[in-house]
Design a protein around this motif. Sequence first.
Motif, PDB file in Angstrom:
ATOM      1  N   MET A   1      56.016  44.085  66.876  1.00 58.61           N
ATOM      2  CA  MET A   1      56.398  45.016  67.945  1.00 58.61           C
ATOM      3  C   MET A   1      55.130  45.634  68.537  1.00 58.61           C
ATOM      4  SD  MET A   1      59.084  48.173  67.677  1.00 58.61           S
ATOM      5  CE  MET A   1      57.965  49.513  67.392  1.00 58.61           C
ATOM      6  N   ALA A   2      55.060  45.685  69.857  1.00 54.27           N
ATOM      7  CA  ALA A   2      53.864  46.244  70.509  1.00 54.27           C
ATOM      8  C   ALA A   2      53.839  47.752  70.347  1.00 54.27           C
ATOM      9  CB  ALA A   2      53.885  45.881  71.987  1.00 54.27           C
ATOM     10  N   VAL A   3      52.625  48.250  70.290  1.00 48.67           N
ATOM     11  CA  VAL A   3      52.431  49.696  70.125  1.00 48.67           C
ATOM     12  C   VAL A   3      52.737  50.415  71.430  1.00 48.67           C
ATOM     13  CG1 VAL A   3      50.662  51.459  69.743  1.00 48.67           C
ATOM     14  CG2 VAL A   3      50.710  49.398  68.336  1.00 48.67           C
ATOM     15  N   ASP A   4      53.419  51.554  71.285  1.00 49.06           N
ATOM     16  CA  ASP A   4      53.682  52.383  72.455  1.00 49.06           C
ATOM     17  C   ASP A   4      52.392  53.137  72.802  1.00 49.06           C
ATOM     18  OD1 ASP A   4      54.477  54.166  74.339  1.00 49.06           O
ATOM     19  OD2 ASP A   4      55.732  55.371  72.979  1.00 49.06           O
ATOM     20  N   LYS A   5      51.752  52.749  73.893  1.00 51.02           N
ATOM     21  CA  LYS A   5      50.450  53.332  74.234  1.00 51.02           C
ATOM     22  C   LYS A   5      50.541  54.786  74.683  1.00 51.02           C
ATOM     23  CE  LYS A   5      47.891  49.145  75.204  1.00 51.02           C
ATOM     24  NZ  LYS A   5      47.111  48.367  76.145  1.00 51.02           N
ATOM     25  N   SER A   6      51.758  55.245  74.924  1.00 54.86           N
ATOM     26  CA  SER A   6      51.892  56.646  75.341  1.00 54.86           C
ATOM     27  C   SER A   6      52.095  57.583  74.148  1.00 54.86           C
ATOM     28  CB  SER A   6      53.060  56.784  76.318  1.00 54.86           C
ATOM     29  OG  SER A   6      54.271  56.515  75.629  1.00 54.86           O
ATOM     30  N   MET A   7      52.089  57.019  72.940  1.00 56.47           N
ATOM     31  CA  MET A   7      52.348  57.876  71.765  1.00 56.47           C
ATOM     32  C   MET A   7      51.232  58.908  71.607  1.00 56.47           C
ATOM     33  SD  MET A   7      51.233  55.672  68.485  1.00 56.47           S
ATOM     34  CE  MET A   7      49.587  55.058  68.322  1.00 56.47           C
ATOM     35  N   PRO A   8      51.586  60.122  71.148  1.00 57.67           N
ATOM     36  CA  PRO A   8      50.555  61.142  70.967  1.00 57.67           C
ATOM     37  C   PRO A   8      49.681  60.845  69.741  1.00 57.67           C
ATOM     38  CG  PRO A   8      52.702  62.017  70.356  1.00 57.67           C
ATOM     39  CD  PRO A   8      52.941  60.619  70.852  1.00 57.67           C
TER      40      PRO A   8
END
Lengths: 128, 214
Positions: free
Chosen positions: A1-8
């Motif tokens: 699963m790709a990383v959510d780049k908007s994660m804090p």
Amino acid sequence: MAVDKSMPILIVDDYKTMLRIIRNLLGQLELNNVEEATDGASALEKMRNTDFGLVISDWNMEPMTGLQLLREVRGDDKLKNTPFIMITAESKTENVIAAKEAGVSNYIVKPFNAETLRSKLVSVLGDF
Amino acid sequence: MNGSAQPIDFESRVEELKKERGDHVSIAEVAEVVESIMATIEGDVTGLDLRVYKELDSIAHYIQAAKSEIVELCPDDIREQHLPAASDEFDAIVKATEEATGNILDAAEKIDNEGNRLGLKEISDQVIRIFEACSFQDITGQRISKVVGTLKHIEERVDRLVHAFGAQMQGKKMRQEQSESATEDWEKSLLSSPQLPTEANKQAEIDALLASFD
């Protein structure tokens, strides 16, 4: 699963220059939702208010060290699963072992480069 | 005289001193004990007495020589001037490199933004190298902190030494001050650059000073 780049992401270091460098390097990887803390106590406070997807912390801080911060995080039911990367100039074997025993997700030795940071992020979070 | 009595007397005198002064018995006091024991040795002496006498005499000379050598090192000056000055210089290094790194990062961030705006990947790659290199400031800062810690440790040891020698240090200092000519002092004072930021004149102040001679 790709990383959510908007994660804090929370970065913790008592050297403001280092915070700025890590923030910029994360920015190059399009990870721009970054918060900063200059000591362990304020890092914990921020973590209790925001659900961070990753913490990147220095070890050599006062009064709470990065290792103590890691132990606090791992001892807190709400925070214990947060990925935690230690970035430090402490490269002795016993340091790495202590960090691992405390539950560190990965360990980066200073000075480091962007590629090392990227590979450790992939190792902890998965491809992005 | 009882030949075996002297060493026991020496030990008991040192023990008495320890009881009175704790672990901070000065070298001068130990020398005093040795000298006073030697002064009591008189009259017929046995072979053992002579050996003890020679040993004590040797200890007394050793202590005197050590005292002279340590006093020559001027530990008082090291404690009061050299060590604090070294710590201040290190603090100034950390501050100056931090400021310089901040300026480099300011410029690198602007270049990076411009490179991104123009879609120039090579610019971005080189800016990353600048960011990486700037982490030197963190490492050098930590190394300097360790050196400052070592200096503080030395300062504590020198402090104990100065305490142990007390008055003799003052005498040495005064003699040294008198022996240095005023001219030498003045010339030495001209060779202390770079000054700490709090002590240094700014360029504008120097310009004004030079202009005041016109």
